[in-house]
Design an enzyme around this catalytic site. Structure first.
Site, mmCIF file in Angstrom:
data_model
loop_
_atom_site.group_PDB
_atom_site.id
_atom_site.type_symbol
_atom_site.label_atom_id
_atom_site.label_comp_id
_atom_site.label_asym_id
_atom_site.label_seq_id
_atom_site.Cartn_x
_atom_site.Cartn_y
_atom_site.Cartn_z
ATOM 1 N N LYS A 9 45.665 43.229 43.979
ATOM 2 C CA LYS A 9 44.443 42.486 44.306
ATOM 3 C C LYS A 9 44.789 41.273 45.190
ATOM 4 O O LYS A 9 45.971 40.920 45.338
ATOM 5 C CB LYS A 9 43.754 42.065 43.005
ATOM 6 C CG LYS A 9 43.254 43.255 42.161
ATOM 7 C CD LYS A 9 42.537 42.781 40.896
ATOM 8 C CE LYS A 9 42.041 43.947 40.061
ATOM 9 N NZ LYS A 9 41.314 43.498 38.841
ATOM 10 N N TYR A 49 33.679 49.340 42.409
ATOM 11 C CA TYR A 49 33.367 48.777 41.088
ATOM 12 C C TYR A 49 31.944 49.127 40.620
ATOM 13 O O TYR A 49 31.373 48.396 39.817
ATOM 14 C CB TYR A 49 33.563 47.262 41.116
ATOM 15 C CG TYR A 49 35.009 46.829 40.931
ATOM 16 C CD1 TYR A 49 35.756 47.244 39.826
ATOM 17 C CD2 TYR A 49 35.638 45.990 41.849
ATOM 18 C CE1 TYR A 49 37.075 46.847 39.653
ATOM 19 C CE2 TYR A 49 36.959 45.586 41.676
ATOM 20 C CZ TYR A 49 37.667 46.019 40.568
ATOM 21 O OH TYR A 49 38.975 45.628 40.389
ATOM 22 N N PHE A 57 29.390 39.705 35.604
ATOM 23 C CA PHE A 57 30.506 39.257 36.447
ATOM 24 C C PHE A 57 30.640 40.074 37.739
ATOM 25 O O PHE A 57 31.581 39.878 38.502
ATOM 26 C CB PHE A 57 31.829 39.299 35.663
ATOM 27 C CG PHE A 57 32.181 40.662 35.108
ATOM 28 C CD1 PHE A 57 32.837 41.610 35.883
ATOM 29 C CD2 PHE A 57 31.878 40.993 33.789
ATOM 30 C CE1 PHE A 57 33.166 42.852 35.379
ATOM 31 C CE2 PHE A 57 32.210 42.248 33.267
ATOM 32 C CZ PHE A 57 32.852 43.178 34.072
ATOM 33 N N ARG A 85 48.626 52.231 33.698
ATOM 34 C CA ARG A 85 47.773 51.296 32.937
ATOM 35 C C ARG A 85 48.615 50.562 31.890
ATOM 36 O O ARG A 85 48.432 49.368 31.658
ATOM 37 C CB ARG A 85 46.622 52.053 32.255
ATOM 38 C CG ARG A 85 45.636 52.707 33.201
ATOM 39 C CD ARG A 85 44.585 51.775 33.731
ATOM 40 N NE ARG A 85 43.736 51.205 32.718
ATOM 41 C CZ ARG A 85 42.661 50.454 32.986
ATOM 42 N NH1 ARG A 85 42.330 50.190 34.248
ATOM 43 N NH2 ARG A 85 41.920 49.959 32.024
ATOM 44 N N THR A 91 43.556 44.233 30.329
ATOM 45 C CA THR A 91 42.708 43.636 31.375
ATOM 46 C C THR A 91 42.748 42.112 31.335
ATOM 47 O O THR A 91 42.884 41.461 32.372
ATOM 48 C CB THR A 91 41.247 44.111 31.190
ATOM 49 O OG1 THR A 91 41.229 45.534 31.185
ATOM 50 C CG2 THR A 91 40.351 43.586 32.296
ATOM 51 N N ARG A 102 50.523 42.238 34.255
ATOM 52 C CA ARG A 102 49.589 41.144 33.962
ATOM 53 C C ARG A 102 50.195 40.172 32.953
ATOM 54 O O ARG A 102 49.988 38.957 33.044
ATOM 55 C CB ARG A 102 48.268 41.717 33.458
ATOM 56 C CG ARG A 102 47.447 42.378 34.562
ATOM 57 C CD ARG A 102 46.351 43.256 34.002
ATOM 58 N NE ARG A 102 45.429 43.745 35.023
ATOM 59 C CZ ARG A 102 44.536 44.704 34.802
ATOM 60 N NH1 ARG A 102 44.465 45.292 33.624
ATOM 61 N NH2 ARG A 102 43.729 45.093 35.773
ATOM 62 N N ASN A 112 43.627 39.065 37.898
ATOM 63 C CA ASN A 112 44.642 39.744 37.073
ATOM 64 C C ASN A 112 45.538 40.688 37.881
ATOM 65 O O ASN A 112 46.018 41.700 37.396
ATOM 66 C CB ASN A 112 43.995 40.430 35.860
ATOM 67 C CG ASN A 112 42.925 41.435 36.253
ATOM 68 O OD1 ASN A 112 42.754 41.738 37.433
ATOM 69 N ND2 ASN A 112 42.239 41.983 35.277
ATOM 70 N N HIS A 115 44.879 46.458 40.116
ATOM 71 C CA HIS A 115 43.902 47.445 39.642
ATOM 72 C C HIS A 115 44.604 48.784 39.480
ATOM 73 O O HIS A 115 45.459 49.138 40.287
ATOM 74 C CB HIS A 115 42.759 47.624 40.643
ATOM 75 C CG HIS A 115 41.971 48.875 40.386
ATOM 76 N ND1 HIS A 115 40.990 48.948 39.430
ATOM 77 C CD2 HIS A 115 42.085 50.135 40.899
ATOM 78 C CE1 HIS A 115 40.522 50.194 39.388
ATOM 79 N NE2 HIS A 115 41.177 50.929 40.269
ATOM 80 N N GLU A 126 38.458 57.059 43.370
ATOM 81 C CA GLU A 126 38.976 55.853 44.030
ATOM 82 C C GLU A 126 39.922 56.196 45.188
ATOM 83 O O GLU A 126 39.899 55.538 46.230
ATOM 84 C CB GLU A 126 39.656 54.959 42.989
ATOM 85 C CG GLU A 126 38.636 54.399 41.993
ATOM 86 C CD GLU A 126 39.265 53.764 40.759
ATOM 87 O OE1 GLU A 126 40.512 53.702 40.672
ATOM 88 O OE2 GLU A 126 38.495 53.346 39.876
HETATM 89 P P1 RTP Z 1 40.502 46.950 37.058
HETATM 90 O O1 RTP Z 1 39.351 47.918 37.112
HETATM 91 O O2 RTP Z 1 40.340 45.800 38.009
HETATM 92 O O3 RTP Z 1 41.815 47.662 37.204
HETATM 93 O O4 RTP Z 1 40.583 46.302 35.631
HETATM 94 P P2 RTP Z 1 40.397 47.011 34.237
HETATM 95 O O5 RTP Z 1 40.147 48.474 34.409
HETATM 96 O O6 RTP Z 1 41.553 46.621 33.407
HETATM 97 O O7 RTP Z 1 39.106 46.289 33.697
HETATM 98 P P3 RTP Z 1 37.571 46.638 33.954
HETATM 99 O O8 RTP Z 1 36.889 46.671 32.638
HETATM 100 O O9 RTP Z 1 37.426 47.823 34.850
HETATM 101 O O10 RTP Z 1 37.057 45.338 34.725
HETATM 102 C C1 RTP Z 1 37.237 45.195 36.110
HETATM 103 C C2 RTP Z 1 37.631 43.770 36.403
HETATM 104 O O11 RTP Z 1 36.519 42.924 36.151
HETATM 105 C C3 RTP Z 1 36.967 41.678 35.663
HETATM 106 N N1 RTP Z 1 36.293 41.420 34.406
HETATM 107 N N2 RTP Z 1 35.689 40.291 34.155
HETATM 108 N N3 RTP Z 1 34.188 38.224 32.909
HETATM 109 C C4 RTP Z 1 34.421 39.345 32.243
HETATM 110 O O12 RTP Z 1 34.027 39.515 31.120
HETATM 111 C C5 RTP Z 1 35.183 40.402 32.916
HETATM 112 N N4 RTP Z 1 35.470 41.591 32.412
HETATM 113 C C6 RTP Z 1 36.183 42.233 33.369
HETATM 114 C C7 RTP Z 1 38.468 41.759 35.485
HETATM 115 O O13 RTP Z 1 39.088 41.074 36.568
HETATM 116 C C8 RTP Z 1 38.765 43.235 35.535
HETATM 117 O O14 RTP Z 1 40.031 43.501 36.081
HETATM 118 MG MG MG Z 2 38.679 49.249 35.672
#
Ligand code: RTP
Ligand code: MG
Length: 147
Positions: A9, A49, A57, A85, A91, A102, A112, A115, A126
């Site tokens: 990122k 996304y 968010f 992962r 996350t 992370r 973080n 991705h 993706e």
């Molecule tokens: P990513 O898609 O970026 O690889 O991350 P992830 O699967 O671990 O987490 P995901 O649930 O898909 O969330 C995507 C990104 O959104 C941000 N986030 N902010 N403020 C909040 O509650 C919140 N929850 C998620 C995080 O930066 C996360 O990587």
């Molecule tokens: Mg994700």
């Protein structure tokens, strides 16, 4: 062979972590099949996304991922989606274990570092958003017999 979409990122690029992250996946035994430094458009960010479009968010997430170049990658290997992962860590960096990307380099949920696709369906979707078929390389490495 399974493939996943990984992306350093904008915060990871700014903090000079591209090499460190590529090294971790190479040393683990996965194979890089595509990579590029690129700017993400707002349209592409929203598509990528889309599953979070109703979340509070979402705007912040799209702003962040379009705020500077990312390093987009496709990696190949046995169970690479799940293993990547695990190597990325939880996350929220507050929960990610030391030794994970992370856990070692991130301190904020919104920044973080990396991705990674969360399922075979996400990976296929993706990879298709960020790469054309011509940008991916299919090749054999002699060393693969050892991993
Ligand atoms: P990513 O898609 O970026 O690889 O991350 P992830 O699967 O671990 O987490 P995901 O649930 O898909 O969330 C995507 C990104 O959104 C941000 N986030 N902010 N403020 C909040 O509650 C919140 N929850 C998620 C995080 O930066 C996360 O990587
Ligand atoms: Mg994700």
């Amino acid at each position: 062979m399974e493939r996943t979409y990984l992306m350093v990122k904008p915060d990871g690029v700014q903090r000079n972590l591209i090499g460190e992250i590529v090294t971790r996946f190479e040393k683990k035994g996965f194979q890089l099949v595509g990579a590029k430094l690129m700017s993400v458009s707002e349209e592409t960010a929203k598509k990528h996304y889309a599953e979070h479009s109703e979340r509070p968010f979402f705007g912040e997430l799209v702003n962040f991922i379009t705020s500077g170049p990312v390093f987009a990658m496709v990696w190949e290997g046995e169970n690479v989606i799940k293993t990547a992962r695990t190597m990325m860590g939880a996350t929220n960096p507050a929960d990610s274990a030391p030794g994970t990307i992370r856990g070692d380099y991130a301190a904020q949920l919104s920044m973080n570092i990396i991705h990674g696709s969360d399922s075979p369906e996400s990976a296929e979707r993706e990879i298709g958003i960020f790469f054309t078929a011509e940008e991916l390389c299919e090749y054999e490495k002699a060393v693969n017999v050892w991993v």
